[in-house]
Scaffold this motif. Structure first.
Motif, PDB file in Angstrom:
ATOM      1  N   VAL A  11       0.844  -1.199   0.000  1.00 46.80           N
ATOM      2  CA  VAL A  11       0.000   0.000   0.000  1.00 46.80           C
ATOM      3  C   VAL A  11       0.879   1.248   0.000  1.00 46.80           C
ATOM      4  O   VAL A  11       0.613   2.212  -0.733  1.00 46.80           O
ATOM      5  N   ASN A  12       1.952   1.237   0.801  1.00 45.17           N
ATOM      6  CA  ASN A  12       2.859   2.380   0.854  1.00 45.17           C
ATOM      7  C   ASN A  12       3.553   2.604  -0.481  1.00 45.17           C
ATOM      8  O   ASN A  12       3.740   3.749  -0.910  1.00 45.17           O
ATOM      9  N   ALA A  13       3.932   1.512  -1.157  1.00 43.11           N
ATOM     10  CA  ALA A  13       4.562   1.627  -2.482  1.00 43.11           C
ATOM     11  C   ALA A  13       3.564   2.254  -3.467  1.00 43.11           C
ATOM     12  O   ALA A  13       3.914   3.174  -4.221  1.00 43.11           O
ATOM     13  N   ALA A  14       2.322   1.777  -3.433  1.00 39.35           N
ATOM     14  CA  ALA A  14       1.288   2.301  -4.322  1.00 39.35           C
ATOM     15  C   ALA A  14       1.007   3.773  -4.009  1.00 39.35           C
ATOM     16  O   ALA A  14       0.793   4.581  -4.913  1.00 39.35           O
ATOM     17  N   LYS A  65       3.042  10.590  -7.035  1.00 39.26           N
ATOM     18  CA  LYS A  65       3.856  11.081  -8.153  1.00 39.26           C
ATOM     19  C   LYS A  65       3.001  11.379  -9.379  1.00 39.26           C
ATOM     20  O   LYS A  65       3.477  11.953 -10.347  1.00 39.26           O
ATOM     21  N   GLY A  66       1.735  10.936  -9.357  1.00 40.45           N
ATOM     22  CA  GLY A  66       0.831  11.223 -10.463  1.00 40.45           C
ATOM     23  C   GLY A  66       0.615  10.048 -11.406  1.00 40.45           C
ATOM     24  O   GLY A  66       0.013  10.200 -12.460  1.00 40.45           O
ATOM     25  N   ASP A  67       1.115   8.869 -11.041  1.00 39.68           N
ATOM     26  CA  ASP A  67       0.947   7.686 -11.888  1.00 39.68           C
ATOM     27  C   ASP A  67      -0.319   6.931 -11.524  1.00 39.68           C
ATOM     28  O   ASP A  67      -0.850   7.071 -10.429  1.00 39.68           O
ATOM     29  N   LYS A  68      -0.795   6.111 -12.471  1.00 35.78           N
ATOM     30  CA  LYS A  68      -1.906   5.207 -12.188  1.00 35.78           C
ATOM     31  C   LYS A  68      -1.308   3.938 -11.599  1.00 35.78           C
ATOM     32  O   LYS A  68      -0.167   3.589 -11.902  1.00 35.78           O
ATOM     33  N   VAL A  69      -2.079   3.226 -10.790  1.00 33.90           N
ATOM     34  CA  VAL A  69      -1.589   1.990 -10.190  1.00 33.90           C
ATOM     35  C   VAL A  69      -2.508   0.840 -10.580  1.00 33.90           C
ATOM     36  O   VAL A  69      -3.717   0.914 -10.423  1.00 33.90           O
ATOM     37  N   LYS A  70      -1.879  -0.207 -11.098  1.00 36.68           N
ATOM     38  CA  LYS A  70      -2.604  -1.419 -11.458  1.00 36.68           C
ATOM     39  C   LYS A  70      -2.297  -2.434 -10.354  1.00 36.68           C
ATOM     40  O   LYS A  70      -1.147  -2.826 -10.161  1.00 36.68           O
ATOM     41  N   VAL A  71      -3.328  -2.816  -9.605  1.00 29.63           N
ATOM     42  CA  VAL A  71      -3.149  -3.774  -8.522  1.00 29.63           C
ATOM     43  C   VAL A  71      -3.565  -5.144  -9.045  1.00 29.63           C
ATOM     44  O   VAL A  71      -4.695  -5.329  -9.476  1.00 29.63           O
ATOM     45  N   THR A  72      -2.622  -6.096  -9.031  1.00 34.36           N
ATOM     46  CA  THR A  72      -2.875  -7.417  -9.575  1.00 34.36           C
ATOM     47  C   THR A  72      -2.796  -8.463  -8.465  1.00 34.36           C
ATOM     48  O   THR A  72      -1.814  -8.515  -7.731  1.00 34.36           O
ATOM     49  N   PHE A 124      -7.666  -0.943 -11.118  1.00 32.67           N
ATOM     50  CA  PHE A 124      -6.867   0.243 -11.389  1.00 32.67           C
ATOM     51  C   PHE A 124      -7.242   1.361 -10.432  1.00 32.67           C
ATOM     52  O   PHE A 124      -8.424   1.617 -10.209  1.00 32.67           O
ATOM     53  N   LEU A 125      -6.227   2.025  -9.903  1.00 31.10           N
ATOM     54  CA  LEU A 125      -6.434   3.159  -8.988  1.00 31.10           C
ATOM     55  C   LEU A 125      -5.820   4.420  -9.608  1.00 31.10           C
ATOM     56  O   LEU A 125      -4.743   4.343 -10.209  1.00 31.10           O
ATOM     57  N   THR A 126      -6.510   5.548  -9.461  1.00 33.04           N
ATOM     58  CA  THR A 126      -5.966   6.828  -9.936  1.00 33.04           C
ATOM     59  C   THR A 126      -6.077   7.864  -8.823  1.00 33.04           C
ATOM     60  O   THR A 126      -6.847   7.715  -7.894  1.00 33.04           O
ATOM     61  N   GLU A 127      -5.324   8.931  -9.004  1.00 35.39           N
ATOM     62  CA  GLU A 127      -5.300  10.031  -8.042  1.00 35.39           C
ATOM     63  C   GLU A 127      -6.666  10.697  -7.974  1.00 35.39           C
ATOM     64  O   GLU A 127      -7.318  10.887  -8.981  1.00 35.39           O
TER      65      GLU A 127
END
Length: 164
Positions: free
Chosen positions: A98-101, A107-114, A159-162
């Motif tokens: 979670v901390n890495a994500a 930073k403004g990136d999207k995160v794909k949680v698999t 997928f998670l976004t800001e």
């Protein structure tokens, strides 16, 4: 189009200092450009009549390239970062992920949680959805779920976004 490539009968001419010189034939405009030792450049080909300008073509191309480069510098690219989990992940390991994500999202990136399933884990896919829900809940203060958890083959993705 520059100089002899301009084949229109009538064109609207703009001088080297930006002043309107009126509507005239392309030959007359070419003559004026030669006298000023500059180029005749068509800047608005769709206008009626087409608009041409007397300028130094090399300098014009350089300015365009510089503006393009400046615009490119200002735009932000959004990358997709991936965080991989397994169905039998422990609480502390989940917090580390979670901390890495969180860093990626800030930073403004999207995160794909698999969530990857292997072997016998395939039998309990439905029961593991809560892991992705917990992950999204822990990031709910800064992130929003763009695409909810979806099963594709041996993995479940979200997928998670800001937050805006």
């Amino acid at each position: 189009m520059i100089n002899e490539q301009i084949r229109d009968k009538e064109i609207r001419l703009i001088g080297e200092n930006g002043e309107q010189l009126g509507v005239m034939s392309a030959k007359e405009a070419m003559q004026l450009a030669k006298e000023a030792e500059l180029d005749l450049v068509k800047i608005a080909p769709t206008a009626k009549p087409p608009v041409c300008k007397i300028i130094d073509y090399g300098k014009y191309r350089y300015e365009l390239a510089r503006k393009e480069k400046e615009a490119k510098k200002k735009q932000k690219t959004i990358d997709i970062k991936e965080v991989r989990l397994s169905p039998n992940i422990d609480g502390n390991d989940l917090n580390t992920k979670v901390n890495a994500a969180r860093k990626f999202i800030e930073k403004g990136d999207k995160v794909k949680v698999t969530l990857r399933f292997r072997g016998r884990e395939m039998a309990h896919m439905g029961a593991s959805k809560h892991i992705l829900d917990d992950f999204a809940e822990k990031l709910s203060d800064i992130a929003v779920v763009e695409k909810p958890a979806k099963l594709e083959g041996r993995s479940m993705m979200m997928f998670l976004t800001e937050k805006r």
